[in-house]
Motif scaffolding. Structure first.
Motif, mmCIF file in Angstrom:
data_model
loop_
_atom_site.group_PDB
_atom_site.id
_atom_site.type_symbol
_atom_site.label_atom_id
_atom_site.label_comp_id
_atom_site.label_asym_id
_atom_site.label_seq_id
_atom_site.Cartn_x
_atom_site.Cartn_y
_atom_site.Cartn_z
ATOM 1 N N PRO A 111 -0.669 -8.744 59.167
ATOM 2 C CA PRO A 111 -1.667 -8.519 60.236
ATOM 3 C C PRO A 111 -2.895 -9.415 60.077
ATOM 4 N N GLN A 112 -3.145 -9.896 58.840
ATOM 5 C CA GLN A 112 -4.296 -10.796 58.642
ATOM 6 C C GLN A 112 -4.035 -12.150 59.306
ATOM 7 N N ASP A 114 -1.196 -12.774 61.623
ATOM 8 C CA ASP A 114 -0.670 -12.624 62.984
ATOM 9 C C ASP A 114 -1.158 -11.308 63.566
ATOM 10 N N ARG A 115 -2.433 -11.216 63.872
ATOM 11 C CA ARG A 115 -2.995 -9.914 64.261
ATOM 12 C C ARG A 115 -2.383 -9.409 65.574
ATOM 13 N N LYS A 119 1.504 -6.098 66.219
ATOM 14 C CA LYS A 119 1.583 -4.886 67.054
ATOM 15 C C LYS A 119 2.955 -4.763 67.728
ATOM 16 N N ARG A 244 2.170 -18.602 59.912
ATOM 17 C CA ARG A 244 2.017 -17.632 61.005
ATOM 18 C C ARG A 244 3.081 -17.899 62.059
ATOM 19 N N GLN A 251 -3.687 -17.382 69.365
ATOM 20 C CA GLN A 251 -4.128 -15.984 69.231
ATOM 21 C C GLN A 251 -5.539 -15.838 69.806
ATOM 22 N N GLU A 299 -8.269 -4.123 70.679
ATOM 23 C CA GLU A 299 -7.339 -4.828 69.781
ATOM 24 C C GLU A 299 -5.885 -4.410 70.075
ATOM 25 N N GLY A 303 -2.885 -6.642 71.671
ATOM 26 C CA GLY A 303 -1.622 -6.765 70.932
ATOM 27 C C GLY A 303 -0.441 -6.444 71.828
#
Ligand code: HEM
Length: 508
Positions: A111-112, A114-115, A119, A244, A251, A299, A303
């Motif tokens: 998640p850091q 590919d934030r 999801k 990533r 992103q 967020e 996602g």
């Protein structure tokens, strides 16, 4: 002294690598599961994938074809045991009946890094997967799809206008690459259905924002091929290299796009019936997101909007490009689909949502094209709890947690044992009678069981709309620029034809 430490360090690393790569030697032999020859020390049976000569799509098909008649095949992937299940009853067990033991797709996204990707239910497990999947499924109920079709219809009109302009510029006909063409279509549908904006995908001069985003993420290159391979199969190295799925600038762009859209809708009190609005409303009502235990926030909305875009864009344009290619190379079938499209559209005063439901031969042809070219040729699951699998040929295997399980759609859907003359494009294989007579898990282009594709109905709708619109207005003919027989691009994890799929397009 210094050199001694370095030498010791190198020896220890070498010993660890040797242990890691050989610790499972003889694993399948001990379990009495047939294992093909040809495993390369350190790389196992997947050597040609690590050399970027073949992708998992092609390898899965090769492994499947190597051991006809066997229910399962044991393989090594860089020393890790991987079980290929060939028998449709075992495929059903892995995907559906014994889902509790195979409930992970085995791909972790950091998640850091590919934030937004993090999801996507595809990468999630447990409660997070359940709640994310539940929410996304709400966007594609039959009522919602009928509403989404209004946007698809607008995209179809722009698509025809774009093609007519091209025809006029080309003096009556023009040549185009199908993946490129249909990526514009799916980018535009995804822009309007997932983000509620116009994507300008049919602009004459350059790709619109969403086509550009899609190409940046998916267009096959060797670097992207290596990155994806690391994320999928060597996650430890991918983590160290900070690889990533989605480039950072993409992103950031998606975050900005969705934030602007949420603000615009709130400021101007704009209400639509799309998936974005559904999530904005959940946030406004203070609903708790079960995956985080907190109220829905921007967020999460961003996602999920990204999942709708990514999933709606690529798999559908891959499928459309191969489907249109098959129609261009089978002119009689193309004509039969066209006749159905024109007759049904006349009855309904156009290619409406209801008209598409009546175009049964078009649907059969689409199913048949996904049999020959499933967008995702290989599925992977990871065993999460001990389970015994029993094959129809008497092979029994106690599968242990952590074992990777592979299902080759490409192999199974072209197995001559089940599909006579498997290379032949024959939509009649999907007549109602023929469908009923087959094992349900022999044909799974959208996967199966509790993790089956969420967007199947949406995908079928946009693909049928795109092809009905194309054939209702134009003819397709294979261009000599297409490299035949088709070979798949090894840098890509899904189906992509080397050199592209080129057609000549003329108006009716
Ligand atoms: C022709 C188009 C498409 C094809 C061939 C396709 C195929 C697949 C396949 C094979 C899977 C894995 C299923 C399994 O593991 O059993 C999958 C999962 C998924 N698909 Fe699709 N898909 C398509 C379009 C879409 C669309 C339009 C969406 C829109 C949101 C979507 C969303 C997803 C999601 C979220 C998952 C993960 C589900 C989970 O793990 O619970 N797909 N798809």
């Amino acid at each position: 002294m210094y050199y001694i430490y370095i030498a010791c360090g190198i020896s220890l690393l070498g010993a660890w690598c040797y242990h890691y790569l050989t610790k499972n030697n003889g694993y399948w032999e001990k379990k009495c599961v047939p294992c093909p020859k040809g495993a390369v020390p350190g790389f196992g049976h997947f050597f040609s994938m690590y050399l970027m000569r073949k992708n998992v799509f092609q390898l899965g098909e090769e492994f499947y074809n190597e051991m006809p008649g066997r229910s399962m095949v044991g393989l090594y992937n860089a020393g890790n045991p991987t079980l290929l299940v060939r028998d449709p009853e075992l495929v059903k067990a892995v995907l559906q009946t014994s889902f509790a033991s195979f409930n992970s797709n085995g791909i972790e996204v950091d998640p850091q890094l590919d934030r937004l990707g993090a999801k996507n239910p595809f990468f999630l497990v447990g409660d997070e997967w359940k709640s994310s999947r539940q929410l996304l499924s709400l966007a594609y109920t039959p009522g919602k799809l009928k509403y989404i079709y209004e946007s698809i219809n607008v995209v179809c009109a722009s698509f025809v206008k774009y093609l007519n302009n091209k025809v006029n510029q080309g003096n009556g006909e023009f040549e185009i690459e199908l993946k490129d063409l249909y990526s514009k279509f799916t980018a535009e549908v995804a822009a309007s259905s997932a983000f509620g904006v116009e994507g300008h995908s049919f602009s004459e001069d350059e790709d619109g924002t969403f086509t550009k985003i899609g190409k940046t993420i998916f267009q096959p290159t060797i670097i992207k091929g290596i990155k994806t391979m690391l994320i999928l199969f060597v996650p430890l190295v991918a983590k160290v290299l900070k690889a990533r799925f989605m480039p950072l600038e993409v992103q950031q762009l998606l975050v900005k796009l969705v934030k602007d859209m949420i603000k615009y809708r709130n400021d101007h009190n704009v209400q639509r019936k799309d998936s974005l609005q559904m999530m904005i409303d959940l946030k406004k009502s203070g609903t708790i997101d079960p995956s985080t235990g907190r109220e829905y926030d921007d967020e999460t909305i961003i996602g999920h909007a990204t999942t709708f875009f990514i999933e709606g864009y690529e798999t559908s344009s891959v499928t459309l490009s191969f489907f249109a290619h098959l129609l261009a190379s089978h002119l009689e079938i193309q004509q039969r689909v066209r006749e159905e499209v024109l007759t049904v559209a006349e009855k309904h005063n156009g290619i409406t949502y209801e008209a598409l439901q009546e175009m049964t031969y078009l649907e059969q042809a689409l199913y048949e094209s996904m049999r020959i070219y499933p967008a995702a040729g290989t599925l992977f699951k990871v065993c999460t709890s001990n389970i015994e699998l029993q094959g129809c040929d008497g092979i029994t295997c106690e599968v242990e947690p952590g074992t990777s399980v592979m299902i080759s759609l490409a192999g199974m859907q072209k197995d001559p044992e089940y599909w006579p003359d498997p290379e032949k494009f024959d939509p009649d294989r999907f007549s109602e009678d023929n469908k009923q007579a087959r094992h349900k898990f022999l044909y799974i282009p959208f996967g199966g069981g509790p993790r089956a594709c969420i967007g199947m109905r949406m995908a079928m709708l946009q693909i049928k709309a795109a092809i009905a619109t194309t054939l209702g207005n134009f003819t397709l003919e294979v261009s000599p620029k297409t490299q035949l027989p088709i070979k798949l691009n090894p840098f890509y994890f899904m189906a992509a034809a080397k050199g592209g799929l080129w057609v000549k397009i003329k108006p009716l």
